[in-house]
Scaffold this motif. Structure first.
Motif, PDB file in Angstrom:
ATOM      1  N   ARG A 159       0.839  -1.201   0.000  1.00 25.87           N
ATOM      2  CA  ARG A 159       0.000   0.000   0.000  1.00 25.87           C
ATOM      3  C   ARG A 159       0.869   1.245   0.000  1.00 25.87           C
ATOM      4  O   ARG A 159       1.815   1.335   0.771  1.00 25.87           O
ATOM      5  CB  ARG A 159      -0.880   0.031   1.256  1.00 25.87           C
ATOM      6  CG  ARG A 159      -1.893  -1.053   1.281  1.00 25.87           C
ATOM      7  CD  ARG A 159      -2.521  -1.178   2.652  1.00 25.87           C
ATOM      8  NE  ARG A 159      -3.343  -2.384   2.703  1.00 25.87           N
ATOM      9  CZ  ARG A 159      -4.590  -2.454   2.236  1.00 25.87           C
ATOM     10  NH1 ARG A 159      -5.164  -1.390   1.733  1.00 25.87           N
ATOM     11  NH2 ARG A 159      -5.267  -3.585   2.288  1.00 25.87           N
ATOM     12  N   GLU A 160       0.547   2.160  -0.876  1.00 28.79           N
ATOM     13  CA  GLU A 160       1.247   3.456  -0.915  1.00 28.79           C
ATOM     14  C   GLU A 160       0.204   4.549  -0.950  1.00 28.79           C
ATOM     15  O   GLU A 160      -0.792   4.423  -1.647  1.00 28.79           O
ATOM     16  CB  GLU A 160       2.072   3.576  -2.198  1.00 28.79           C
ATOM     17  CG  GLU A 160       3.443   2.965  -2.111  1.00 28.79           C
ATOM     18  CD  GLU A 160       4.170   3.072  -3.431  1.00 28.79           C
ATOM     19  OE1 GLU A 160       3.895   4.025  -4.187  1.00 28.79           O
ATOM     20  OE2 GLU A 160       5.009   2.203  -3.706  1.00 28.79           O
ATOM     21  N   PRO A 161       0.426   5.619  -0.191  1.00 29.69           N
ATOM     22  CA  PRO A 161      -0.523   6.720  -0.275  1.00 29.69           C
ATOM     23  C   PRO A 161      -0.537   7.305  -1.683  1.00 29.69           C
ATOM     24  O   PRO A 161       0.503   7.420  -2.330  1.00 29.69           O
ATOM     25  CB  PRO A 161      -0.005   7.735   0.744  1.00 29.69           C
ATOM     26  CG  PRO A 161       1.389   7.337   1.045  1.00 29.69           C
ATOM     27  CD  PRO A 161       1.541   5.885   0.716  1.00 29.69           C
ATOM     28  N   LYS A 162      -1.714   7.633  -2.146  1.00 27.56           N
ATOM     29  CA  LYS A 162      -1.872   8.197  -3.485  1.00 27.56           C
ATOM     30  C   LYS A 162      -1.398   9.651  -3.478  1.00 27.56           C
ATOM     31  O   LYS A 162      -1.777  10.404  -2.585  1.00 27.56           O
ATOM     32  CB  LYS A 162      -3.354   8.143  -3.855  1.00 27.56           C
ATOM     33  CG  LYS A 162      -3.620   7.998  -5.320  1.00 27.56           C
ATOM     34  CD  LYS A 162      -5.101   7.766  -5.569  1.00 27.56           C
ATOM     35  CE  LYS A 162      -5.302   6.572  -6.492  1.00 27.56           C
ATOM     36  NZ  LYS A 162      -6.703   6.277  -6.731  1.00 27.56           N
ATOM     37  N   PRO A 163      -0.579  10.042  -4.424  1.00 27.13           N
ATOM     38  CA  PRO A 163      -0.147  11.443  -4.428  1.00 27.13           C
ATOM     39  C   PRO A 163      -1.310  12.393  -4.688  1.00 27.13           C
ATOM     40  O   PRO A 163      -2.270  12.041  -5.362  1.00 27.13           O
ATOM     41  CB  PRO A 163       0.878  11.515  -5.554  1.00 27.13           C
ATOM     42  CG  PRO A 163       0.728  10.275  -6.326  1.00 27.13           C
ATOM     43  CD  PRO A 163       0.013   9.270  -5.503  1.00 27.13           C
TER      44      PRO A 163
END
Ligand SMILES: [Zn+2]
Length: 204
Positions: free
Chosen positions: A55-59
């Motif tokens: 999971r990566e935060p959405k820019p």
């Protein structure tokens, strides 16, 4: 529109413990508020294959008012939601550099804020530009250059210090203009400055 799966991800391997590139063997990308990758990856260090959910935060596209000299341009800057914006600190632009001059968050000014809580960033470009010189040394012409602020002015008749030489400016080629024989041009509009070396007189 479906987001294509990345070809590789940087992950910490559960088998060998190395944090490094993992080739994506198969997988898909989804998620609303964050980018979620689900798939199978292979560690490039030890070759271990495993299933992962990453999971990566959405820019975010944060509104930015960028000023440069007399002009201000409204644009956006892509930032991670948790990235901190601080007045007086540098803002990494896709092109060039800028310093944050003000932040508005929830309708009021702040010294710092998380990107996800910023309404608007104001920033000032801080780039320097190279100014090209052709210097007549008497029997030959040499190319030189000097760093200047974009709004630094060069005037015909000025003597400019180029380190080991001092140069009298006699012509300036300005962007979109013919070569000028008089006047003042800001560094950012200069194509080339023509000058000749000034002889230093240390004594009479
Ligand atoms: Zn490994």
């Amino acid at each position: 529109m479906p987001v294509p799966a990345p070809s590789a991800l940087v992950l910490k391997c559960e088998s060998c413990g190395v944090e490094g590139p993992h080739r994506v063997l198969r997988g898909k990308v989804g998620g609303k508020d964050e980018i979620v990758f689900e798939g199978v990856v292979k560690c490039s260090a030890c070759g271990a294959v495993r299933s992962v959910t990453n999971r990566e935060p959405k820019p975010l596209e944060v509104p930015l008012i960028l000023s440069w000299m007399e002009r201000s341009v409204r644009q956006t800057i892509e930032m991670g939601p948790g990235e901190l914006v601080v007045v007086g600190e540098e803002l990494p632009l896709a092109e060039g550099r800028a310093v944050v001059t003000a932040i508005e968050t929830k309708g009021r000014r702040a010294q710092q804020a998380k990107a996800s809580e910023v309404d608007t960033i104001w920033a000032k470009k801080t780039d320097q530009v190279w100014v090209a010189f052709s210097v007549n040394m008497g029997n030959r012409t040499v190319a030189r250059r000097v760093l200047a602020a974009p709004d630094e002015e060069f005037a015909i008749g000025d003597i400019v210090d180029l380190g080991r030489d001092r140069v009298l400016v006699h012509r300036i080629k300005r962007t979109g203009h013919k070569t000028l024989r008089e006047g003042i041009v800001p560094a950012e509009d200069i194509v080339r400055v023509y000058g000749r070396v000034v002889r230093e007189r240390t004594s009479y």
